[in-house]
Design a protein around this motif. Structure first.
Motif, PDB file in Angstrom:
ATOM      1  N   ALA A   1       0.828  -1.210   0.000  1.00  0.00           N
ATOM      2  CA  ALA A   1       0.000   0.000   0.000  1.00  0.00           C
ATOM      3  C   ALA A   1       0.860   1.257   0.000  1.00  0.00           C
ATOM      4  CB  ALA A   1      -0.930  -0.001   1.214  1.00  0.00           C
ATOM      5  N   GLU A   2       1.886   1.275   0.842  1.00  0.00           N
ATOM      6  CA  GLU A   2       2.742   2.462   0.893  1.00  0.00           C
ATOM      7  C   GLU A   2       3.491   2.648  -0.414  1.00  0.00           C
ATOM      8  OE1 GLU A   2       6.727   4.142   3.074  1.00  0.00           O
ATOM      9  OE2 GLU A   2       5.469   2.722   4.180  1.00  0.00           O
ATOM     10  N   ARG A   3       4.015   1.563  -0.949  1.00  0.00           N
ATOM     11  CA  ARG A   3       4.760   1.671  -2.212  1.00  0.00           C
ATOM     12  C   ARG A   3       3.863   2.147  -3.343  1.00  0.00           C
ATOM     13  NH1 ARG A   3       7.028  -3.189  -0.221  1.00  0.00           N
ATOM     14  NH2 ARG A   3       5.742  -4.463  -1.621  1.00  0.00           N
ATOM     15  N   ALA A   4       2.609   1.667  -3.349  1.00  0.00           N
ATOM     16  CA  ALA A   4       1.681   2.086  -4.407  1.00  0.00           C
ATOM     17  C   ALA A   4       1.349   3.573  -4.294  1.00  0.00           C
ATOM     18  CB  ALA A   4       0.409   1.250  -4.336  1.00  0.00           C
ATOM     19  N   ILE A   5       1.030   4.019  -3.062  1.00  0.00           N
ATOM     20  CA  ILE A   5       0.719   5.439  -2.861  1.00  0.00           C
ATOM     21  C   ILE A   5       1.937   6.295  -3.197  1.00  0.00           C
ATOM     22  CG2 ILE A   5       0.214   7.187  -1.114  1.00  0.00           C
ATOM     23  CD1 ILE A   5      -2.226   5.679  -1.989  1.00  0.00           C
ATOM     24  N   GLY A   6       3.111   5.838  -2.783  1.00  0.00           N
ATOM     25  CA  GLY A   6       4.323   6.583  -3.105  1.00  0.00           C
ATOM     26  C   GLY A   6       4.546   6.695  -4.604  1.00  0.00           C
ATOM     27  N   ALA A   7       4.268   5.614  -5.321  1.00  0.00           N
ATOM     28  CA  ALA A   7       4.432   5.638  -6.774  1.00  0.00           C
ATOM     29  C   ALA A   7       3.450   6.610  -7.424  1.00  0.00           C
ATOM     30  CB  ALA A   7       4.242   4.229  -7.343  1.00  0.00           C
ATOM     31  N   VAL A   8       2.203   6.623  -6.934  1.00  0.00           N
ATOM     32  CA  VAL A   8       1.198   7.546  -7.473  1.00  0.00           C
ATOM     33  C   VAL A   8       1.621   8.986  -7.206  1.00  0.00           C
ATOM     34  CG1 VAL A   8      -1.174   8.361  -7.255  1.00  0.00           C
ATOM     35  CG2 VAL A   8      -0.714   5.901  -7.323  1.00  0.00           C
ATOM     36  N   GLU A   9       2.063   9.260  -5.974  1.00  0.00           N
ATOM     37  CA  GLU A   9       2.447  10.628  -5.634  1.00  0.00           C
ATOM     38  C   GLU A   9       3.649  11.076  -6.459  1.00  0.00           C
ATOM     39  OE1 GLU A   9       1.948  13.138  -1.680  1.00  0.00           O
ATOM     40  OE2 GLU A   9       3.285  11.430  -1.399  1.00  0.00           O
ATOM     41  N   ARG A  10       4.648  10.200  -6.612  1.00  0.00           N
ATOM     42  CA  ARG A  10       5.813  10.565  -7.433  1.00  0.00           C
ATOM     43  C   ARG A  10       5.401  10.819  -8.873  1.00  0.00           C
ATOM     44  NH1 ARG A  10       8.323   6.706  -4.234  1.00  0.00           N
ATOM     45  NH2 ARG A  10       7.851   5.043  -5.728  1.00  0.00           N
ATOM     46  N   TRP A  11       4.532   9.960  -9.416  1.00  0.00           N
ATOM     47  CA  TRP A  11       4.105  10.155 -10.811  1.00  0.00           C
ATOM     48  C   TRP A  11       3.377  11.476 -10.981  1.00  0.00           C
ATOM     49  CZ3 TRP A  11      -0.905  10.556 -12.820  1.00  0.00           C
ATOM     50  CH2 TRP A  11      -0.962  10.632 -14.227  1.00  0.00           C
ATOM     51  N   CYS A  12       2.482  11.783 -10.042  1.00  0.00           N
ATOM     52  CA  CYS A  12       1.723  13.039 -10.153  1.00  0.00           C
ATOM     53  C   CYS A  12       2.648  14.250 -10.117  1.00  0.00           C
ATOM     54  CB  CYS A  12       0.708  13.140  -9.011  1.00  0.00           C
ATOM     55  SG  CYS A  12      -0.713  12.033  -9.153  1.00  0.00           S
ATOM     56  N   LEU A  13       3.569  14.249  -9.174  1.00  0.00           N
ATOM     57  CA  LEU A  13       4.425  15.418  -9.007  1.00  0.00           C
ATOM     58  C   LEU A  13       5.415  15.558 -10.151  1.00  0.00           C
ATOM     59  CD1 LEU A  13       5.097  15.256  -5.153  1.00  0.00           C
ATOM     60  CD2 LEU A  13       3.353  16.547  -6.380  1.00  0.00           C
ATOM     61  N   ARG A  14       5.928  14.440 -10.640  1.00  0.00           N
ATOM     62  CA  ARG A  14       6.879  14.508 -11.752  1.00  0.00           C
ATOM     63  C   ARG A  14       6.191  14.814 -13.079  1.00  0.00           C
ATOM     64  NH1 ARG A  14      10.628   9.123 -10.622  1.00  0.00           N
ATOM     65  NH2 ARG A  14      11.496   9.778  -8.607  1.00  0.00           N
ATOM     66  N   SER A  15       4.906  14.449 -13.196  1.00  0.00           N
ATOM     67  CA  SER A  15       4.186  14.654 -14.455  1.00  0.00           C
ATOM     68  C   SER A  15       3.627  16.064 -14.589  1.00  0.00           C
ATOM     69  CB  SER A  15       3.035  13.645 -14.572  1.00  0.00           C
ATOM     70  OG  SER A  15       3.523  12.316 -14.570  1.00  0.00           O
ATOM     71  N   ALA A  16       3.450  16.751 -13.460  1.00  0.00           N
ATOM     72  CA  ALA A  16       2.893  18.101 -13.507  1.00  0.00           C
ATOM     73  C   ALA A  16       3.910  19.068 -14.119  1.00  0.00           C
ATOM     74  CB  ALA A  16       2.504  18.559 -12.110  1.00  0.00           C
TER      75      ALA A  16
END
Length: 420
Positions: free
Chosen positions: A157-172
């Motif tokens: 769960a933590e790894r998945a949320i971390g991956a989503v947050e990293r993707w969002c911030l890097r994609s913006a």
């Protein structure tokens, strides 16, 4: 530009919610509209911090004009318990509802996190369909939250949320954070390009008003003149760790102290706290209040409290501090050493800091302020001065507006807020 500058803002929380991030989301939208920007906001119906819609329910959709902003509200699923899978499904339901709403052709899209998962869905649409510059506005960091609250450390769960947050911030195209500590985390831990990150402090959203009639406000709340009232305002959730306050009130009761603790607001821990505080006269609870009554209540207290659970050090910047500093009252912060909260209170020299989860230290801090009116007044004035010089709305609005205009014009250079 051939057409009026326009911004689409997508955020789960909006006015009339008066706590959390809603005042900032709606405040930015209203200020942009006041500056001549065409603003649409996609949000939900008021539900926080009670985690329930108004009695009688809400429609599936509404469109209103509020302070010059076109506000499209979409009903979403509320979590039975605001945490874990239920919370995730709630965020996703709003994300789907928001993505199903017409985005139009704004010059810039602003996505507010939290809610992270709904913002991720909206980011997908903005990238694949709208194809406009995207600003990701970070009010809380989920990755740190999972680590600090111990909810899923080193799990899938933590790894998945971390991956989503990293993707969002890097994609913006740009990331806005509310504190320098957040900037360090998103750059050093989440790998975001430092040139894409702008610091815009949350401002004090309570305007200067006439002094509160303290006697009348205290009488309305049932507070005795002889009580030294320590008030905690806002969400009653897990990360606030308010069991500590109830334990301090138990000590105050057994010691015959004049300190009285008041918990103002709502949240998923309210019923639990009410049960713990039953039979403890030195603590009382007040439900969420509209802005005018909220101002009266916090202005009639003697000290204002930020209380955090042990281990909560960097996941969030307590938005209540911007309101607290406007009152001229001293602050007590029960927080971990090295936390963002500690740094803010000490930087402002606005009050006392004690360890999180130490009810005896909390009570002693309150009693020390009760016995030293001169020190309490000094802390209060320092907080007010810090607000006036570092947390002004204009500096934050100017920085945000400049960033949006630069993105719309195709320039990605950012500026750090002048009030940091």
């Amino acid at each position: 530009m051939n057409r009026p500058f326009s911004v689409l803002l997508v955020g789960l929380n909006f006015r009339p919610e008066s706590t959390g991030i809603a005042p900032y989301t709606s405040g930015l939208a209203a200020e942009l509209a006041r500056r001549g920007v065409r603003v649409r906001a996609i949000s939900s119906f008021p539900h926080y911090p009670q985690w329930r819609f108004p009695d009688g329910g809400v429609p599936s959709k509404s469109i209103t004009s509020e302070a010059g902003v076109t506000v499209v509200r979409r009903r979403h699923r509320l979590p039975r318990r605001p945490g874990g899978l239920s919370r995730a499904l709630s965020e996703l339901s709003f994300g789907v509802a928001a993505a199903a709403t017409r985005f139009g052709r704004p010059h810039v899209v602003v996505l507010v996190s939290p809610a992270l998962l709904s913002s991720a869905v909206a980011l997908l649409k903005a990238r694949l369909v709208t194809r406009r510059p995207v600003v990701f506005w970070v009010q809380d960091l989920y990755t740190l939250g999972l680590q600090e609250l111990g909810a899923g450390s080193a799990t899938l769960a933590e790894r998945a949320i971390g991956a989503v947050e990293r993707w969002c911030l890097r994609s913006a195209d740009a990331v806005v954070v509310i504190h320098e500590r957040f900037r360090n985390t998103v750059v050093d831990t989440l790998g975001v390009d430092p040139d894409a990150v702008t610091v815009v402090r949350n401002w004090s959203h309570l305007e200067d008003t006439e002094p509160v009639d303290r006697d009348a406000a205290r009488a309305e709340q049932g507070w005795d003149r002889s009580d030294f009232v320590v008030l905690h305002a806002g969400n009653m959730g897990v990360k606030q760790g308010l069991e500590n306050v109830v334990q301090a009130a138990q000590l105050a009761t057994s010691n015959g102290s004049t300190v009285r603790f008041v918990l103002l607001g709502d949240g998923n821990q309210r019923e639990h706290l009410a049960a713990l505080s039953a039979g403890v006269p030195a603590v009382s609870m007040v439900g969420s209040l509209p802005d005018d009554k909220f101002r009266n209540a916090i202005g009639a207290a003697d000290a204002l409290l930020v209380n955090e659970r042990r281990g909560v050090a960097g996941m969030a910047v307590p938005s209540k501090l911007t309101s607290y500093f406007s009152t001229g009252l001293p602050v007590i912060a029960a927080t971990d050493p090295g936390s963002v909260t500690e740094s803010e209170v000490l930087l402002a020299d606005a009050g006392l800091v004690v360890p999180a989860g130490d009810p005896q230290a909390l009570l002693e801090a309150a009693e020390s302020l009760a016995s030293d009116a001169e020190l309490a007044a000094k802390f209060g004035e320092n907080g007010r001065r810090y607000r006036a010089t570092r947390l002004t709305p204009r500096a934050s609005f100017d920085t945000f507006t400049q960033l949006l205009q630069e993105l719309a014009a195709g320039r990605g250079d950012t500026r750090e807020s002048g009030n940091v």
